[in-house]
Design an enzyme around this catalytic site. Sequence first.
Site, mmCIF file in Angstrom:
data_model
loop_
_atom_site.group_PDB
_atom_site.id
_atom_site.type_symbol
_atom_site.label_atom_id
_atom_site.label_comp_id
_atom_site.label_asym_id
_atom_site.label_seq_id
_atom_site.Cartn_x
_atom_site.Cartn_y
_atom_site.Cartn_z
ATOM 1 N N PRO A 73 40.504 40.770 43.038
ATOM 2 C CA PRO A 73 41.627 39.984 43.580
ATOM 3 C C PRO A 73 41.183 38.612 44.060
ATOM 4 O O PRO A 73 39.982 38.351 44.254
ATOM 5 C CB PRO A 73 42.095 40.837 44.750
ATOM 6 C CG PRO A 73 40.825 41.451 45.260
ATOM 7 C CD PRO A 73 39.980 41.718 44.036
ATOM 8 N N THR B 66 42.123 37.412 47.028
ATOM 9 C CA THR B 66 42.006 37.423 48.491
ATOM 10 C C THR B 66 40.578 37.685 48.955
ATOM 11 O O THR B 66 40.132 37.121 49.956
ATOM 12 C CB THR B 66 42.939 38.489 49.091
ATOM 13 O OG1 THR B 66 42.792 39.706 48.347
ATOM 14 C CG2 THR B 66 44.383 38.022 49.051
ATOM 15 N N ASN B 67 39.860 38.554 48.256
ATOM 16 C CA ASN B 67 38.471 38.884 48.608
ATOM 17 C C ASN B 67 37.610 38.825 47.342
ATOM 18 O O ASN B 67 37.028 39.838 46.937
ATOM 19 C CB ASN B 67 38.388 40.290 49.224
ATOM 20 C CG ASN B 67 39.362 40.478 50.369
ATOM 21 O OD1 ASN B 67 39.316 39.767 51.356
ATOM 22 N ND2 ASN B 67 40.250 41.456 50.238
ATOM 23 N N GLY C 124 47.300 43.139 42.923
ATOM 24 C CA GLY C 124 48.738 43.304 43.120
ATOM 25 C C GLY C 124 49.241 44.630 42.583
ATOM 26 O O GLY C 124 48.592 45.294 41.773
ATOM 27 N N GLY D 35 47.359 50.726 46.629
ATOM 28 C CA GLY D 35 48.668 50.118 46.836
ATOM 29 C C GLY D 35 48.616 49.104 47.964
ATOM 30 O O GLY D 35 47.564 48.859 48.557
ATOM 31 N N CYS E 290 43.821 43.997 53.382
ATOM 32 C CA CYS E 290 45.067 44.760 53.288
ATOM 33 C C CYS E 290 45.192 45.835 54.363
ATOM 34 O O CYS E 290 46.295 46.337 54.611
ATOM 35 C CB CYS E 290 45.218 45.387 51.906
ATOM 36 S SG CYS E 290 43.819 46.418 51.415
ATOM 37 N N GLU F 143 54.407 43.987 54.093
ATOM 38 C CA GLU F 143 53.036 43.462 54.172
ATOM 39 C C GLU F 143 53.055 41.939 54.218
ATOM 40 O O GLU F 143 53.736 41.286 53.431
ATOM 41 C CB GLU F 143 52.215 43.929 52.961
ATOM 42 C CG GLU F 143 50.763 43.486 53.031
ATOM 43 C CD GLU F 143 49.966 43.920 51.820
ATOM 44 O OE1 GLU F 143 48.840 44.415 51.998
ATOM 45 O OE2 GLU F 143 50.459 43.753 50.680
ATOM 46 N N LEU G 152 40.319 50.659 49.028
ATOM 47 C CA LEU G 152 40.720 51.720 49.945
ATOM 48 C C LEU G 152 41.797 52.581 49.293
ATOM 49 O O LEU G 152 42.930 52.144 49.124
ATOM 50 C CB LEU G 152 41.236 51.111 51.257
ATOM 51 C CG LEU G 152 40.321 50.088 51.944
ATOM 52 C CD1 LEU G 152 40.974 49.564 53.223
ATOM 53 C CD2 LEU G 152 38.951 50.683 52.243
#
Length: 498
Positions: free
Chosen positions: A116, A118-119, A199, A217, A250, A340, A419
Amino acid sequence: MTLDRDLQSIQEVRNLVRQAKEAQQKLASYSQQQIDRLVEHIANACAAQAEPLAKMAVEETGFGVWQDKVLKNLLGSTMTWESCRNLKTVGIIREDKERGLMEIGVPMGVVAALIPSTNPTSTTMYKAIISIKAGNSVVVSPHPNAKKCILETVRIITEAIREAGGPENLVQCIQLTTMDATNALLTHRDVGIILATGGEAMVRAAYSSGNPAIGVGPGNGPAYIERSADIPTAVRQIFDSKTFDNGTICASEQSIVTERCIEDQVVAEVKRQGGYFLTPQQSEKLSGFILRANGTMNPKIVGKSAKVIADMAGIDIPERTRVLVSRQTEVSKQNPYSREKLCPILAFYVEENWEAACERSMAILFNEGVGHTMTIHSQNEEVIRQFALQKPVSRLLVNTPAALGGVGATTNLQPALTLGCGSVGGSATSDNVGPMNLLNIRRVAYGRRELAELRGTAPAPQAASCGASGCGQTAGNFTRAEIEEITRAVLRRLSAGQ
């Protein structure tokens, strides 16, 4: 002649998977000691570049805080390595001579690793380490908006593999990033397993690819502050978590749920520590920036500070504001505050007692984020136990920052940047994913009982007399009573440990 970019990208993926398969076959001859030496070298090389990679990720994506991404990179490298250093993954990994059982670790082969934005750098490190520790090779599919920093991370990893004498092409990355390339990777017959972090649409594509997949998710974890909590500490931990890398993990908290009897104390502490309660008008104004028209999170707010988000929405806030807080009473797909928000925005719910807070937390999770993570701040072990028994999450975190607790930094969970959400969240596992999720186990079982022993006291079956024409019955056919008696005998012997 100009070749079609999509076709080129598909061919690139085919080449990468073929090379990865060859590399994994070479890795399959490595001993546990050789594997561990290789993985340790990768972890150290990544840790040495934690800061420049963190800065590169922020510069390219615009998400988060580079100082916090340094810690994420260390989590994805040295902390991940230390957590699995002594894990047996090669050859005989467990043996019970008394019971006549042996377990052998068998690599899954080629791991398709979706990364992703984000990280990006930390997830690349982490997936490479856990994959190779389990004896697999890796093909990385980078998010297009983070391709530069992901490619640099892969370069550092491949250089470390070369220096350690590991197989060439053990970790590779798609350079022509197209949807066709990602689809070609997900559906390739030589991919052993897909690790999908990203996503919801991408995760669904992974699960529908026809290949084994582990996906996660969305998170939408509430943080419940119960009346027995240390309120200043609880608020500090929630804010430390929600502002860490500007909320891009997340597992981070998305709502505060508290009780009426301590509402004033919680509100005062939230304000004291830099939380700004939006007015109803400001909440309405900001809500238009949280979700896009299609109901998905607006990427423009992801990983941005409270001040940047407020400026974007045209809202004046105090200079020292760390987190934007909106009082809410409703949970729905249409209410962006109950969903979220990967940035420093929190919903704030007040309930009459812990039972009502429990119901509110479940409503939030079933709205979005079911199976993922939630947090409780409490000193009441009975309430904590009741939450643990009832909440549809894979991680219930107690008195800790959720973002860091969920990934195993401030808890003793397996350090992980993937996760699992369990079946309730549409995931194949509820684990913090580690090397053991990326290998098969071949079981060797020695015989310990003979057929005659299983029959126990049951009478020996007789061949049926069917006349001249015969009826096909043999001495191997049992009556229902005989089968039931044999079953009871077997269960008695098993319960006795024989």
